[in-house]
Design a protein around this motif. Structure first.
Motif, short mmCIF file in Angstrom:
data_model
loop_
_atom_site.label_atom_id
_atom_site.label_comp_id
_atom_site.label_asym_id
_atom_site.label_seq_id
_atom_site.Cartn_x
_atom_site.Cartn_y
_atom_site.Cartn_z
N PRO A 1 41.10 71.71 37.20
CA PRO A 1 41.73 70.76 38.14
C PRO A 1 42.38 71.40 39.35
CG PRO A 1 42.27 70.22 35.85
CD PRO A 1 41.60 71.56 35.82
N ASP A 2 42.78 72.67 39.24
CA ASP A 2 43.43 73.32 40.38
C ASP A 2 42.42 74.02 41.30
OD1 ASP A 2 42.70 75.28 38.56
OD2 ASP A 2 44.50 76.51 38.90
N ALA A 3 41.13 73.91 40.98
CA ALA A 3 40.11 74.58 41.78
C ALA A 3 39.98 73.91 43.14
CB ALA A 3 38.77 74.56 41.06
N SER A 4 39.70 74.72 44.16
CA SER A 4 39.52 74.18 45.50
C SER A 4 38.12 74.51 46.00
CB SER A 4 40.56 74.77 46.47
OG SER A 4 40.35 76.17 46.62
N VAL A 5 37.58 73.59 46.78
CA VAL A 5 36.23 73.74 47.34
C VAL A 5 36.29 73.42 48.83
CG1 VAL A 5 33.81 73.06 47.22
CG2 VAL A 5 35.23 72.98 45.15
N GLU A 6 35.59 74.21 49.61
CA GLU A 6 35.49 73.94 51.04
C GLU A 6 34.04 74.13 51.47
OE1 GLU A 6 36.86 78.20 52.88
OE2 GLU A 6 38.40 77.02 51.87
N LEU A 7 33.60 73.29 52.37
CA LEU A 7 32.22 73.31 52.85
C LEU A 7 32.21 73.53 54.35
CD1 LEU A 7 29.10 72.73 52.64
CD2 LEU A 7 29.70 70.33 53.05
N CYS A 8 31.34 74.41 54.79
CA CYS A 8 31.08 74.59 56.22
C CYS A 8 29.62 74.25 56.48
CB CYS A 8 31.39 76.01 56.67
SG CYS A 8 31.16 76.25 58.45
N LEU A 9 29.40 73.20 57.27
CA LEU A 9 28.06 72.80 57.67
C LEU A 9 27.82 73.36 59.07
CD1 LEU A 9 25.55 71.12 56.95
CD2 LEU A 9 26.73 69.12 57.90
N VAL A 10 26.90 74.27 59.18
CA VAL A 10 26.64 74.98 60.43
C VAL A 10 25.44 74.34 61.11
CG1 VAL A 10 26.19 77.21 61.50
CG2 VAL A 10 27.54 77.10 59.39
N ASP A 11 25.69 73.74 62.26
CA ASP A 11 24.66 73.02 63.01
C ASP A 11 24.06 73.95 64.06
OD1 ASP A 11 23.05 71.25 64.37
OD2 ASP A 11 24.72 70.27 65.41
N ASN A 12 22.88 74.47 63.76
CA ASN A 12 22.16 75.29 64.74
C ASN A 12 21.39 74.43 65.75
OD1 ASN A 12 23.07 77.70 63.74
ND2 ASN A 12 21.11 78.39 62.91
N GLY A 13 21.52 73.11 65.62
CA GLY A 13 20.87 72.21 66.56
C GLY A 13 20.23 71.02 65.87
N GLY A 14 20.38 69.84 66.46
CA GLY A 14 19.65 68.67 66.00
C GLY A 14 20.30 67.88 64.89
N LEU A 15 21.54 68.19 64.51
CA LEU A 15 22.22 67.44 63.45
C LEU A 15 22.87 66.19 64.03
CD1 LEU A 15 23.27 67.19 60.53
CD2 LEU A 15 25.26 68.57 61.24
N THR A 16 22.66 65.05 63.38
CA THR A 16 23.33 63.81 63.77
C THR A 16 23.98 63.19 62.54
OG1 THR A 16 21.30 62.53 63.39
CG2 THR A 16 21.68 63.35 65.63
N GLY A 17 25.04 62.42 62.76
CA GLY A 17 25.68 61.69 61.66
C GLY A 17 26.38 62.57 60.65
N ALA A 18 26.95 63.68 61.08
CA ALA A 18 27.56 64.63 60.14
C ALA A 18 28.72 64.00 59.37
CB ALA A 18 28.05 65.87 60.89
N ASP A 19 29.58 63.22 60.05
CA ASP A 19 30.73 62.64 59.37
C ASP A 19 30.30 61.72 58.24
OD1 ASP A 19 32.57 63.97 60.91
OD2 ASP A 19 32.78 62.37 62.38
N GLU A 20 29.26 60.96 58.47
CA GLU A 20 28.76 60.07 57.43
C GLU A 20 28.20 60.86 56.26
OE1 GLU A 20 25.32 56.61 57.10
OE2 GLU A 20 26.35 56.93 59.01
N LEU A 21 27.49 61.94 56.55
CA LEU A 21 26.92 62.77 55.49
C LEU A 21 27.99 63.41 54.62
CD1 LEU A 21 24.11 64.53 57.54
CD2 LEU A 21 23.73 63.03 55.59
N LEU A 22 29.13 63.76 55.24
CA LEU A 22 30.18 64.48 54.53
C LEU A 22 31.20 63.56 53.86
CD1 LEU A 22 30.81 67.27 57.19
CD2 LEU A 22 29.58 67.50 55.03
N GLY A 23 31.00 62.26 53.99
CA GLY A 23 32.00 61.31 53.50
C GLY A 23 32.30 61.45 52.02
N ALA A 24 31.25 61.57 51.18
CA ALA A 24 31.47 61.64 49.74
C ALA A 24 32.25 62.89 49.35
CB ALA A 24 30.13 61.61 49.01
N LEU A 25 32.00 63.99 50.04
CA LEU A 25 32.72 65.23 49.75
C LEU A 25 34.18 65.11 50.15
CD1 LEU A 25 29.92 67.60 51.00
CD2 LEU A 25 30.80 67.62 48.69
N ARG A 26 34.43 64.57 51.31
CA ARG A 26 35.81 64.44 51.78
C ARG A 26 36.61 63.49 50.90
NH1 ARG A 26 34.01 64.60 58.11
NH2 ARG A 26 34.52 66.79 58.49
N GLN A 27 35.97 62.44 50.38
CA GLN A 27 36.67 61.47 49.56
C GLN A 27 37.20 62.08 48.26
OE1 GLN A 27 34.11 58.09 48.98
NE2 GLN A 27 34.20 57.49 51.15
#
Length: 281
Positions: free
Chosen positions: A47-73
Motif C-alpha cells: 500500500p505504501d508503494a508509489s508509481v510514476e509514469l513518464c509518457l515521452v511524445d516524440n511526435g504525433g501524440l493526441t489526447g494524452a490527458d484522456e489516455l492517462l485518466g485511469a492512471l491518475r485516478q
C-alpha cells in the motif's frame, strides 16, 4: 502536479517510461490500461508503494490527458514530455530517466499489454534476488504463442535471415535461428539467468543499475539500442528471464516497415557490431 523526482529509493517505488511516435492510440490505451491494472495489484500488496509514469511524445501524440485518466485516478503521478521532437527511442527513455529517484524503472513499449500480476511477480523476484539488476518477462504474441526475445550474441547472417528472408526460406535455417533465440532453454516455466541480450519492449531495471549504465546509448536512433544496453548491463548486475512475469507484445520486424526502417536497422547494426565486435557467420 506531483513532483516525480521526490520518491524515496528506500521504499518500493517504480517509475515507468513509454516513448511514442505517431502511436496507435488503441494499442497505447490498452498498454496504459494494463499498466494501471498491474499497478493496482502491486499496490494492493504494497500500500505504501508509489508509481510514476513518464509518457515521452516524440511526435504525433493526441489526447494524452484522456489516455492517462485511469492512471491518475488511482494516484499514479503522470507527466507528458513533449516539444523535443523525434529524438529516437533510446534518447526518449533517457529523457524520462533524468532525475528519477525511484527504486525500480520499467522501460515499456507502447504496444505491450501486462498481465495484472506482472509487476507483483517481477518485484517479488527482485526482492528474492538482490543480485538481479535487469528482468525480462515471458512474451507472447496476439495468438498466445511464445516469442523468443532473449538472444545469444548475433552473427550478421542471423539478423539477415531472421529479419528479411521470406518465411519459406527462413525455414531452411530453423536450427540456426533456434540457437540464436535460445529456444532450447527459454520456456514458460524456467528462470534463465544471464541471457546475453533481452528485448527492449519490457526491461525492468533496478534504477541505480540503469543510471550507472547511463541509460541507452543515444547514438542509436532506432534498433539495437536494447542489444547494446543488455550487453552493458552484465557489467553491473545479473540479468534474468522470469517467465512468471507475463506480457503480450504486438510487434513487427523491420522488413515489414518500409525502406526507411530498413536503412535505420542497417545503420544501427553497423554501429552495434563496430562497438561489440563483428561476427559474420
Amino acid at each position: 502536479m506531483t513532483d516525480l523526482r521526490t520518491a524515496n529509493p528506500d521504499i518500493d517505488s517504480l517509475s515507468v517510461s513509454v516513448v511514442v511516435y505517431r502511436p496507435d492510440l488503441a494499442l497505447l490505451a490498452a498498454t496504459l490500461q494494463s499498466l494501471a491494472a498491474a499497478c493496482r495489484c502491486w499496490q494492493a500488496l504494497k500500500p505504501d508503494a508509489s508509481v510514476e509514469l513518464c509518457l515521452v511524445d516524440n511526435g504525433g501524440l493526441t489526447g494524452a490527458d484522456e489516455l492517462l485518466g485511469a492512471l491518475r485516478q488511482q494516484g499514479i503521478a503522470c507527466r507528458v514530455m513533449t516539444g523535443h521532437g523525434n529524438v529516437g527511442y533510446g534518447r526518449g527513455h533517457n529523457l524520462a530517466l533524468e532525475g528519477t529517484q525511484t527504486r525500480f524503472h520499467l522501460v515499456l513499449n507502447p504496444d505491450v499489454v501486462l498481465d495484472p500480476d506482472g509487476l507483483s511477480e517481477a518485484l517479488r523476484f527482485f526482492a528474492q534476488h538482490p543480485e538481479a539488476g535487469l528482468l525480462s518477462p515471458r512474451v507472447v504474441d496476439e495468438h498466445g504463442q511464445l516469442q523468443y526475445l532473449c538472444r545469444r550474441y548475433p552473427a550478421l547472417f542471423d539478423l539477415l535471415v531472421r529479419g528479411f528472408l521470406p518465411a519459406r526460406w527462413r525455414a531452411c535455417f530453423a536450427r540456426r535461428l533456434a540457437r540464436y533465440e535460445m529456444r532450447e532453454v527459454i520456456n514458460e516455466r524456467d528462470i534463465v539467468w544471464d541471457p546475453a541480450i533481452v528485448s527492449g519492449c519490457f526491461m525492468l531495471f533496478r534504477t541505480n543499475v540503469l543510471q550507472a549504465l547511463g541509460g541507452f546509448d543515444p547514438r542509436y536512433f532506432l534498433y539495437f539500442e536494447d542489444y547494446d544496453l543488455s550487453l552493458r548491463a552484465h557489467d553491473q548486475a545479473r540479468v534474468a528471464y522470469v517467465p512468471a512475469v507475463r506480457v503480450l507484445h504486438h510487434g513487427g520486424g523491420a522488413a515489414r516497415k518500409g525502406l526507411a526502417h530498413i536503412r535505420r536497422f542497417a545503420a544501427s547494426a553497423f554501429r552495434f557490431f563496430n562497438r561489440f565486435g563483428w561476427k559474420w557467420l
